[in-house]
Write an enzyme that holds these catalytic residues in place. Structure first.
Site, PDB file in Angstrom:
ATOM      1  N   THR A 256       0.858  -1.174   0.000  1.00  0.00           N
ATOM      2  CA  THR A 256       0.000   0.000   0.000  1.00  0.00           C
ATOM      3  C   THR A 256       0.900   1.231   0.000  1.00  0.00           C
ATOM      4  O   THR A 256       1.894   1.293   0.727  1.00  0.00           O
ATOM      5  CB  THR A 256      -0.935   0.040   1.213  1.00  0.00           C
ATOM      6  OG1 THR A 256      -1.817  -1.095   1.156  1.00  0.00           O
ATOM      7  CG2 THR A 256      -1.783   1.302   1.214  1.00  0.00           C
ATOM      8  N   PHE A 258       1.311   5.251   0.617  1.00  0.00           N
ATOM      9  CA  PHE A 258       0.753   6.323   1.440  1.00  0.00           C
ATOM     10  C   PHE A 258       1.401   7.647   1.059  1.00  0.00           C
ATOM     11  O   PHE A 258       2.585   7.681   0.686  1.00  0.00           O
ATOM     12  CB  PHE A 258       0.997   6.041   2.925  1.00  0.00           C
ATOM     13  CG  PHE A 258       0.344   4.790   3.422  1.00  0.00           C
ATOM     14  CD1 PHE A 258      -0.928   4.820   3.981  1.00  0.00           C
ATOM     15  CD2 PHE A 258       0.990   3.571   3.310  1.00  0.00           C
ATOM     16  CE1 PHE A 258      -1.535   3.661   4.428  1.00  0.00           C
ATOM     17  CE2 PHE A 258       0.387   2.403   3.747  1.00  0.00           C
ATOM     18  CZ  PHE A 258      -0.879   2.446   4.313  1.00  0.00           C
TER      19      PHE A 258
END
Length: 358
Positions: A256, A258
């Site tokens: 992921t 960010f």
């Protein structure tokens, strides 16, 4: 060959030397902080920190791996920065979520990390100056982009000052000590989807229950017998849960990404940067093709392009683009200038050090 006691004595001596050097570094950081206060300069300079870490990685001859060197010096930098001024950071909470891990990875444990309930809350905290920076998810390598984060940039003047990649390693955890006692499994819908194959094979009769975050799942599992959570190792530690199975996600190379948001981007090029922009084209045939031509002309690599509705007029779209390079680089600056001239809307969201995928 040295004896065990001799090796330990040498390690103790090196530790004393390291402690002396660390405190010398800390005192210099305090002096830097005083100068920054007088001149009104930012305490956190992501481009400068990224350059330090990259240089140390180049100098490293092992046996420590590069990721360990970065982690160690990230904490040293965090502790020294806190002596100048503790960095206040809002993140999409609660604690032990992957966003929390991203905040720790970027700012270190010496920073003032504050969990918030929504992405909008994180933006709001930064905009109102209650924190220095925010950490929000932007995309997952499997599930795709977080549209809400992209949409937030349409209505804010906040900039992107950094990015962090966190590997999504999912574990099954519970107060129970045996898999056979698990009747319910809690997690965020994305985590359940990524672990669905393992769950169907190993817990086919268990009820799968969606909750707001992996950390919330761990909290529930810590208070319910017969329950388990799919979450991070940090969540297991925070809620004192037994890890019954590790790495149950279907794909091992799952990350992921960010974004670090603040009131300014990274004005200090690190030599390994990205730039993010948003723009809209006029309603003409070939408008998007012509808008993107300068990037090919000036050899600027685009790493992402996403379209989102503006929500102002039906069928009107804005494009979110990531590209390699810093806005101050000559070729990037020329491409952006030509793009802006062909657009009905144009916005540079920021230039920032590119994150590491470990």
């Amino acid at each position: 060959m040295k004896s065990l006691s001799q090796l330990r004595e040498e390690i103790d001596r090196i530790d004393r030397e390291l402690l002396t050097l660390l405190n010398r570094r800390a005192k210099l950081a305090q002096e830097v902080g005083e100068i920054k206060k007088k001149k009104g300069l930012p305490f956190y300079v992501p481009g400068r920190e990224a350059k330090i870490l990259s240089k140390l990685e180049e100098l490293n001859q092992g046996p420590l791996p590069p990721e360990s060197v970065r982690a160690i010096f990230r904490e040293i930098i965090s502790a020294c920065r806190a002596l100048e001024e503790p960095t206040k950071v809002a993140f999409l909470g609660p604690q032990a979520t992957f966003t929390h891990l991203a905040a720790l990875k970027q700012f270190g444990t010496s920073s003032d990390l504050r969990p918030k309930e929504s992405i909008e809350d994180v933006f709001d905290e930064v905009e109102k100056g209650r924190v220095d920076y925010g950490v929000v998810p932007i995309e997952n390598s499997i599930e795709g982009v977080v549209n809400y984060t992209i949409d937030m940039f349409l209505d804010t003047d906040l900039k992107i000052s950094g990015e962090v990649f966190v590997p999504v390693n999912l574990h099954l955890m519970s107060k129970e000590g045996e898999l056979s006692k698990v009747k319910r499994v809690y997690s965020h819908r994305h985590a359940l989807a990524q672990a669905r194959k393992w769950l169907s094979e190993n817990l086919p009769k268990a009820e799968l229950i969606e909750v707001s975050s992996t950390a919330k799942a761990a909290e529930i599992a810590s208070n319910e017998r017969g329950s388990a959570a799919v979450a991070s190792e940090a969540a297991a530690l925070l809620y004192d849960l037994n890890i019954l199975a590790k790495n149950i996600q279907e794909l091992t190379r799952n990350f992921t990404r960010f974004l670090i948001i603040g009131k300014r981007d990274s004005d200090y090029p690190s030599g390994r940067d990205k730039t993010s922009i948003m723009f809209s084209t006029r309603h003409r045939a070939g408008a998007l093709f012509k808008a993107l031509q300068p990037f090919a002309v000036y050899d600027v690599n685009l790493t992402k392009i996403e379209s989102r509705p503006t929500k102002k007029k039906p069928w009107e779209y804005v494009f979110f683009v990531d590209l390699d390079g810093h806005r101050k680089e000559d070729r990037v600056a020329k491409a952006l200038k030509e793009l802006e001239e062909s657009c009905s809307f144009f916005k540079v969201l920021g230039s920032y050090p590119a994150g590491f995928r470990e």
